[in-house]
Design a protein around this motif. Structure first.
Motif, PDB file in Angstrom:
ATOM      1  N   ILE A  67       0.865  -1.175   0.000  1.00  0.00           N
ATOM      2  CA  ILE A  67       0.000   0.000   0.000  1.00  0.00           C
ATOM      3  C   ILE A  67       0.901   1.224   0.000  1.00  0.00           C
ATOM      4  O   ILE A  67       1.666   1.457   0.941  1.00  0.00           O
ATOM      5  CB  ILE A  67      -0.942   0.004   1.222  1.00  0.00           C
ATOM      6  CG1 ILE A  67      -1.837  -1.226   1.190  1.00  0.00           C
ATOM      7  CG2 ILE A  67      -1.767   1.281   1.261  1.00  0.00           C
ATOM      8  CD1 ILE A  67      -2.689  -1.389   2.428  1.00  0.00           C
ATOM      9  N   LEU A  68       0.843   2.006  -1.051  1.00  0.00           N
ATOM     10  CA  LEU A  68       1.799   3.086  -1.257  1.00  0.00           C
ATOM     11  C   LEU A  68       1.346   4.362  -0.562  1.00  0.00           C
ATOM     12  O   LEU A  68       0.181   4.745  -0.622  1.00  0.00           O
ATOM     13  CB  LEU A  68       1.989   3.347  -2.746  1.00  0.00           C
ATOM     14  CG  LEU A  68       2.368   2.121  -3.593  1.00  0.00           C
ATOM     15  CD1 LEU A  68       2.576   2.514  -5.041  1.00  0.00           C
ATOM     16  CD2 LEU A  68       3.622   1.456  -3.045  1.00  0.00           C
ATOM     17  N   THR A  69       2.305   5.026   0.081  1.00  0.00           N
ATOM     18  CA  THR A  69       2.006   6.266   0.795  1.00  0.00           C
ATOM     19  C   THR A  69       1.927   7.452  -0.157  1.00  0.00           C
ATOM     20  O   THR A  69       0.999   8.247  -0.111  1.00  0.00           O
ATOM     21  CB  THR A  69       3.087   6.533   1.860  1.00  0.00           C
ATOM     22  OG1 THR A  69       3.340   5.329   2.585  1.00  0.00           O
ATOM     23  CG2 THR A  69       2.646   7.621   2.824  1.00  0.00           C
ATOM     24  N   TYR A  70       2.935   7.582  -1.005  1.00  0.00           N
ATOM     25  CA  TYR A  70       2.980   8.693  -1.960  1.00  0.00           C
ATOM     26  C   TYR A  70       3.076   8.097  -3.364  1.00  0.00           C
ATOM     27  O   TYR A  70       4.136   8.062  -3.984  1.00  0.00           O
ATOM     28  CB  TYR A  70       4.164   9.618  -1.665  1.00  0.00           C
ATOM     29  CG  TYR A  70       4.107  10.215  -0.279  1.00  0.00           C
ATOM     30  CD1 TYR A  70       3.167  11.207   0.030  1.00  0.00           C
ATOM     31  CD2 TYR A  70       4.947   9.769   0.722  1.00  0.00           C
ATOM     32  CE1 TYR A  70       3.087  11.733   1.305  1.00  0.00           C
ATOM     33  CE2 TYR A  70       4.881  10.301   2.001  1.00  0.00           C
ATOM     34  CZ  TYR A  70       3.941  11.279   2.282  1.00  0.00           C
ATOM     35  OH  TYR A  70       3.873  11.800   3.556  1.00  0.00           O
ATOM     36  N   SER A  71       1.952   7.615  -3.846  1.00  0.00           N
ATOM     37  CA  SER A  71       1.915   6.851  -5.082  1.00  0.00           C
ATOM     38  C   SER A  71       1.956   7.755  -6.308  1.00  0.00           C
ATOM     39  O   SER A  71       1.284   8.795  -6.359  1.00  0.00           O
ATOM     40  CB  SER A  71       0.640   6.002  -5.119  1.00  0.00           C
ATOM     41  OG  SER A  71       0.604   5.221  -6.288  1.00  0.00           O
ATOM     42  N   LEU A  72       2.737   7.347  -7.307  1.00  0.00           N
ATOM     43  CA  LEU A  72       2.798   8.060  -8.572  1.00  0.00           C
ATOM     44  C   LEU A  72       1.706   7.552  -9.509  1.00  0.00           C
ATOM     45  O   LEU A  72       1.388   6.358  -9.504  1.00  0.00           O
ATOM     46  CB  LEU A  72       4.154   7.847  -9.245  1.00  0.00           C
ATOM     47  CG  LEU A  72       5.400   8.377  -8.537  1.00  0.00           C
ATOM     48  CD1 LEU A  72       6.645   7.963  -9.311  1.00  0.00           C
ATOM     49  CD2 LEU A  72       5.348   9.888  -8.384  1.00  0.00           C
ATOM     50  N   SER A  73       1.187   8.438 -10.324  1.00  0.00           N
ATOM     51  CA  SER A  73       0.299   8.012 -11.404  1.00  0.00           C
ATOM     52  C   SER A  73       1.150   7.435 -12.528  1.00  0.00           C
ATOM     53  O   SER A  73       2.379   7.566 -12.534  1.00  0.00           O
ATOM     54  CB  SER A  73      -0.500   9.211 -11.927  1.00  0.00           C
ATOM     55  OG  SER A  73       0.374  10.137 -12.571  1.00  0.00           O
ATOM     56  N   ASP A  74       0.504   6.792 -13.481  1.00  0.00           N
ATOM     57  CA  ASP A  74       1.244   6.242 -14.621  1.00  0.00           C
ATOM     58  C   ASP A  74       2.017   7.336 -15.353  1.00  0.00           C
ATOM     59  O   ASP A  74       3.166   7.130 -15.768  1.00  0.00           O
ATOM     60  CB  ASP A  74       0.283   5.544 -15.592  1.00  0.00           C
ATOM     61  CG  ASP A  74      -0.268   4.243 -15.029  1.00  0.00           C
ATOM     62  OD1 ASP A  74       0.311   3.716 -14.058  1.00  0.00           O
ATOM     63  OD2 ASP A  74      -1.286   3.763 -15.559  1.00  0.00           O
ATOM     64  N   GLU A  75       1.411   8.485 -15.497  1.00  0.00           N
ATOM     65  CA  GLU A  75       2.072   9.586 -16.201  1.00  0.00           C
ATOM     66  C   GLU A  75       3.256  10.116 -15.388  1.00  0.00           C
ATOM     67  O   GLU A  75       4.325  10.416 -15.939  1.00  0.00           O
ATOM     68  CB  GLU A  75       1.069  10.709 -16.462  1.00  0.00           C
ATOM     69  CG  GLU A  75       1.603  11.851 -17.320  1.00  0.00           C
ATOM     70  CD  GLU A  75       1.981  11.400 -18.728  1.00  0.00           C
ATOM     71  OE1 GLU A  75       2.853  12.054 -19.345  1.00  0.00           O
ATOM     72  OE2 GLU A  75       1.388  10.419 -19.221  1.00  0.00           O
ATOM     73  N   GLN A  76       3.101  10.229 -14.080  1.00  0.00           N
ATOM     74  CA  GLN A  76       4.196  10.682 -13.223  1.00  0.00           C
ATOM     75  C   GLN A  76       5.350   9.680 -13.233  1.00  0.00           C
ATOM     76  O   GLN A  76       6.523  10.073 -13.227  1.00  0.00           O
ATOM     77  CB  GLN A  76       3.685  10.900 -11.807  1.00  0.00           C
ATOM     78  CG  GLN A  76       2.786  12.114 -11.647  1.00  0.00           C
ATOM     79  CD  GLN A  76       2.116  12.157 -10.283  1.00  0.00           C
ATOM     80  OE1 GLN A  76       1.805  11.118  -9.699  1.00  0.00           O
ATOM     81  NE2 GLN A  76       1.905  13.363  -9.770  1.00  0.00           N
ATOM     82  N   HIS A  77       4.988   8.389 -13.252  1.00  0.00           N
ATOM     83  CA  HIS A  77       6.022   7.359 -13.332  1.00  0.00           C
ATOM     84  C   HIS A  77       6.799   7.477 -14.643  1.00  0.00           C
ATOM     85  O   HIS A  77       8.043   7.387 -14.663  1.00  0.00           O
ATOM     86  CB  HIS A  77       5.375   5.973 -13.226  1.00  0.00           C
ATOM     87  CG  HIS A  77       6.279   4.854 -13.596  1.00  0.00           C
ATOM     88  ND1 HIS A  77       6.117   4.119 -14.754  1.00  0.00           N
ATOM     89  CD2 HIS A  77       7.367   4.341 -12.970  1.00  0.00           C
ATOM     90  CE1 HIS A  77       7.069   3.204 -14.824  1.00  0.00           C
ATOM     91  NE2 HIS A  77       7.829   3.302 -13.756  1.00  0.00           N
ATOM     92  N   LYS A  78       6.108   7.669 -15.720  1.00  0.00           N
ATOM     93  CA  LYS A  78       6.750   7.836 -17.027  1.00  0.00           C
ATOM     94  C   LYS A  78       7.695   9.032 -17.016  1.00  0.00           C
ATOM     95  O   LYS A  78       8.827   8.958 -17.524  1.00  0.00           O
ATOM     96  CB  LYS A  78       5.685   8.008 -18.109  1.00  0.00           C
ATOM     97  CG  LYS A  78       6.232   8.189 -19.513  1.00  0.00           C
ATOM     98  CD  LYS A  78       5.113   8.351 -20.522  1.00  0.00           C
ATOM     99  CE  LYS A  78       5.660   8.611 -21.918  1.00  0.00           C
ATOM    100  NZ  LYS A  78       4.565   8.793 -22.911  1.00  0.00           N
ATOM    101  N   ASN A  79       7.267  10.130 -16.419  1.00  0.00           N
ATOM    102  CA  ASN A  79       8.098  11.331 -16.342  1.00  0.00           C
ATOM    103  C   ASN A  79       9.340  11.098 -15.477  1.00  0.00           C
ATOM    104  O   ASN A  79      10.432  11.595 -15.786  1.00  0.00           O
ATOM    105  CB  ASN A  79       7.293  12.503 -15.790  1.00  0.00           C
ATOM    106  CG  ASN A  79       6.223  12.985 -16.748  1.00  0.00           C
ATOM    107  OD1 ASN A  79       6.323  12.755 -17.959  1.00  0.00           O
ATOM    108  ND2 ASN A  79       5.193  13.644 -16.241  1.00  0.00           N
TER     109      ASN A  79
END
Length: 348
Positions: free
Chosen positions: A317-329
């Motif tokens: 369970i992630l505390t500060y989870s990235l969105s797919d777009e944020q991960h790509k960036n």
């Protein structure tokens, strides 16, 4: 590597070999040429300073080639000076285009023995760095390197560095600093302690102090966060925000612009990890101030919990989870960090 001069260091005095790594380093002319130092199997009791660009330290395996020293923050030197955390290191790389591979770097300061003493007799400042990436370093590559200490194992304070298939062990803020570093397929090992009482926190994996204008701090890609035997569940934080005390025109206090960045992506974690934590610093008036995870740049994406056999049990369970777009960036920023200097293919 082509067009590189090569020297050999061995523990026994053989013809044409050096018996000290530092001796070999000191022999190099300032001719801009790249040099390899082949370090034969053995334990080398010395502190090593790499201040010349294009130096490559190559051992004969992590179990066979070991560089070790015992030094800590408040250890008084022969000239009466005190090294501080920056000076409390076994190996310092303060140069550009350098690499280390196939060896172990250890700080042998007796942390557990010190903590077992009565409090009035303990050394208080136990920072004891194994490897320092110094203020003037840049483009440093570590491959299959083992780093061992308890407090402040790996100090990354300058430039860009890349760690692949390394093993880094520690307890308190054991990967920390203001530099940019990418870790791929590394084992990050939380150490057991005998001095922690009750349900107190055992330690913190990271303590980044990345300047707010710097796009990256520490990025862990496809790494394993493991623990030594005896480390309890929920005893280690992924990181906490370090705001180093610095000198400003209006006083000395915690740097407000050290908005640390740290990301864990596609990592496997054992149950000692509980999340992120806060960290204190010195305020302008000399008082204690607190800095919190949500005020920093802490990120997670697609991490999993594993059991003692390193089998996946469930998704974290992630505390500060990235969105797919944020991960790509984020991955694009990682590639931009590495691509100008790292010649090998990316290991992620």
């Amino acid at each position: 590597m082509e067009n590189e001069r090569q020297v050999v260091v061995s523990p026994m005095p053989l013809q044409g070999h050096f018996t000290s790594i530092q001796q070999a380093l000191n022999s190099f002319p300032d001719d801009g040429q790249a040099y390899q130092i082949l370090i034969k199997p053995g334990v080398y009791y010395e502190r090593v300073n790499v201040t010349r660009d294009n130096v490559h330290l190559i051992g004969y395996g992590q179990e066979n080639t070991i560089i070790t020293a015992s030094c800590y923050n408040q250890q008084i030197q022969h000239d009466g000076s005190i090294p501080g955390t920056y000076g409390s290191r076994t190996v310092c790389i303060d140069a550009k285009q350098c690499s280390v591979s196939q060896l172990t770097i250890r700080n042998d300061f007796k942390f557990l023995e010190n903590q077992a003493r009565p409090e009035r007799l303990r050394i208080r400042h136990t920072q004891s760095v194994a490897l320092l990436i110094g203020n003037h370093a840049d483009c440093v590559h570590c491959e299959q390197v083992q780093l061992e200490s308890y407090h402040d194992t790996l100090f990354i304070n300058g430039g860009r560095s890349y760690f692949h298939r390394c093993r880094i062990s520690g307890a308190i803020d054991f990967i920390f600093g203001a530099g940019q570093a990418v870790f791929t397929h590394c084992d990050i090992v939380a150490r057991n302690r005998t001095d922690v009482k009750g349900d107190h926190v055992y330690g913190y994996v990271t303590a980044p102090s990345s300047p707010k204008h710097q796009p990256l701090g520490f990025v862990f890609l496809q790494c394993k966060l493991l623990k030594e035997a005896g480390v309890p569940q929920g005893s280690y934080a992924l990181g906490r925000p370090w705001h180093p005390t610095s000198q400003f025109y209006d006083g000395q206090y915690a740097d407000p612009d050290a908005i640390g960045h740290c990301a864990f992506v596609d990592c496997l974690m054992q149950d000692h990890i509980f999340g992120w934590d806060k960290m204190s610093g010195k305020g302008k008036e000399g008082d204690v101030v607190w800095f919190y995870p949500h005020e920093s740049r802490f990120e997670e994406f697609n991490n999993f919990i594993i059991n003692a056999n390193q089998q996946i049990e469930n998704k974290r369970i992630l505390t500060y989870s990235l969105s797919d777009e944020q991960h790509k960036n984020l991955i694009e920023r990682v590639k931009q960090c590495l691509s100008p200097w790292f010649q090998s293919s990316y290991q992620f």
